[in-house]
Design an enzyme around this catalytic site. Sequence first.
Site, short mmCIF file in Angstrom:
data_model
loop_
_atom_site.label_atom_id
_atom_site.label_comp_id
_atom_site.label_asym_id
_atom_site.label_seq_id
_atom_site.Cartn_x
_atom_site.Cartn_y
_atom_site.Cartn_z
N LYS A 4 1.10 -1.16 -0.09
CA LYS A 4 -0.03 -0.18 -0.16
C LYS A 4 0.98 1.17 -0.28
O LYS A 4 1.58 1.84 0.79
CB LYS A 4 -0.88 -0.01 1.56
N GLU A 43 9.84 16.61 15.54
CA GLU A 43 10.14 16.25 14.18
C GLU A 43 9.43 16.86 13.39
O GLU A 43 7.86 17.23 12.63
CB GLU A 43 9.35 14.91 13.80
N CYS A 55 13.36 10.67 7.01
CA CYS A 55 13.12 9.97 8.69
C CYS A 55 14.22 10.23 9.73
O CYS A 55 13.89 10.62 10.50
CB CYS A 55 12.34 8.64 8.74
N GLU A 93 9.19 1.12 11.37
CA GLU A 93 9.90 2.18 11.26
C GLU A 93 9.54 3.93 11.13
O GLU A 93 8.23 3.55 10.37
CB GLU A 93 10.40 1.85 9.17
#
Length: 504
Positions: free
Chosen positions: A198, A404, A307, A273
């Site tokens: 996906k 973040e 990331c 992750e």
Amino acid sequence: MADEIVLQYLEKWGVSREIVKLVTRPIAHWIDGAPVELGERIPVYEPSTGATLTDTFDGGAEIVEQAVRSSRRAFEGEWSAMRSLDRQSLIFRLADLMETHKEELGLLESIDVGKPLSQAVPIDIGGAIDVIRYFAGWATKISGRTGDMVAYDQQFLGMTLRQPVGVVAAIAPWNFPFQTLVWKIGAALAAGCTIVAKPSDTTPVSTLRLAELITQAGFPDGVFNVVNGKGSHTGAALVAHSGINKVSFTGSTPTGIKVGEAALQNMTRLTLELGGKSPALVFADSDIDVVVEGLYNGIFFNTGQVCDATSRAIVDASIFDEVLDRLVERTKSVRILPGLDPESGMGPLASSTHRDSVMRFVNLARADKLTLALDQAQTQNSGYFVGPVIVENPPHDHAVWRDEVFGPVLALSRAQDSQDIVRQAADTRYGLAAAIYSRDIQRVLGAARSLNAGTIYVNGHGFLDPSFPFGGLGMSGFGKDMGAEQMDAYLETKTLLVSGVGVG
């Protein structure tokens, strides 16, 4: 249908008719080796213009059911019965096809995500090809072990069998949609699993093309299926499906927590992750040329949408001013241009939603009167462009330091000594990555042991390799992509304990 402004953009940069057809066609699901159009249409936008590129489909539970059943049939049929040598050959054939279509795939990724084409081809696609070739070799290296049982005499024997877990849900993010998905499927295919992929509904274009190449390579139908749609609808149905044996998810920490909670209801195996706020530790003995280039690449590559971006830099006070001044000058030289422009050093962000999210952090820093050593974050009327920002010595309880941002925003902090550098770096709930800059190997190894980070770069940033694992600690998730360690996530271990082997 693509807006005229997008067609003009593609024509301006000489994109061929074949590529235009690939990026502007409806992005269908892929089930049993064929496209399937099912569900509500979702627009897909081109980031450099902000106009409609194409649309995809939100398939929901119905398309998930079709995909999982297809993958289960393939797993229990031809795929599981295939010789590992033949499976290896198919994976190598896929890598060769990806190599043949490397420029094409890079164009798809550049157009869909907005990233510079000069980066998409060698890094995103080139790196993905390396991963596929690395894991092709693992297809013939899977084995258990046999040995005497230590608590019994030699009439008893122990052995293990290693078998694929089954059907894998591979959920990829929008910042590296092709490369990150390949990180998941390389090991899964080598292990003998089947996959329901996906992609993000923001960036689904390259996944459909990958599905076509997998079919062209000769993989049995159902080994690789694709479902498109919103994460809250199609993604949620996929994670919660009882026919999924393993979920590998890359995305934000809040979404990852929801994925984990849903998967746990079926005791589905997980790799998560997730996000990060990775520190760069810059010691006094560092090579400043290396530091400046490393910090620049660590936060501004892919417009900060990485990331493991080193979004916090802690610099020894003795070199802080020089590092800051030189980094500002280096960053000012970047060309912020559409991804297809050959002069582009930094493209737009991937979506209007994410542009607005990044700008909320920038505007908060402005409102709180933080010191912005560089502020090029002005947005444009068209496209999702946000320029680089460097924040000097923000308070450590401020959002730009703790949270973040996932954009081109670097927070730079002054440290009094080596101990202070390590202390500041460790003050985070995340544990995805870190970077250490020093010429002293003892200092590097000491700092590395003390950091709660899954990947630690030394005197640079971002040089990942297929043979070494990547994955986080703490709120950055658990499990690994790449390396021999990743194979464990796609294999079940059965133990056989045999008696009477010494009789006769």
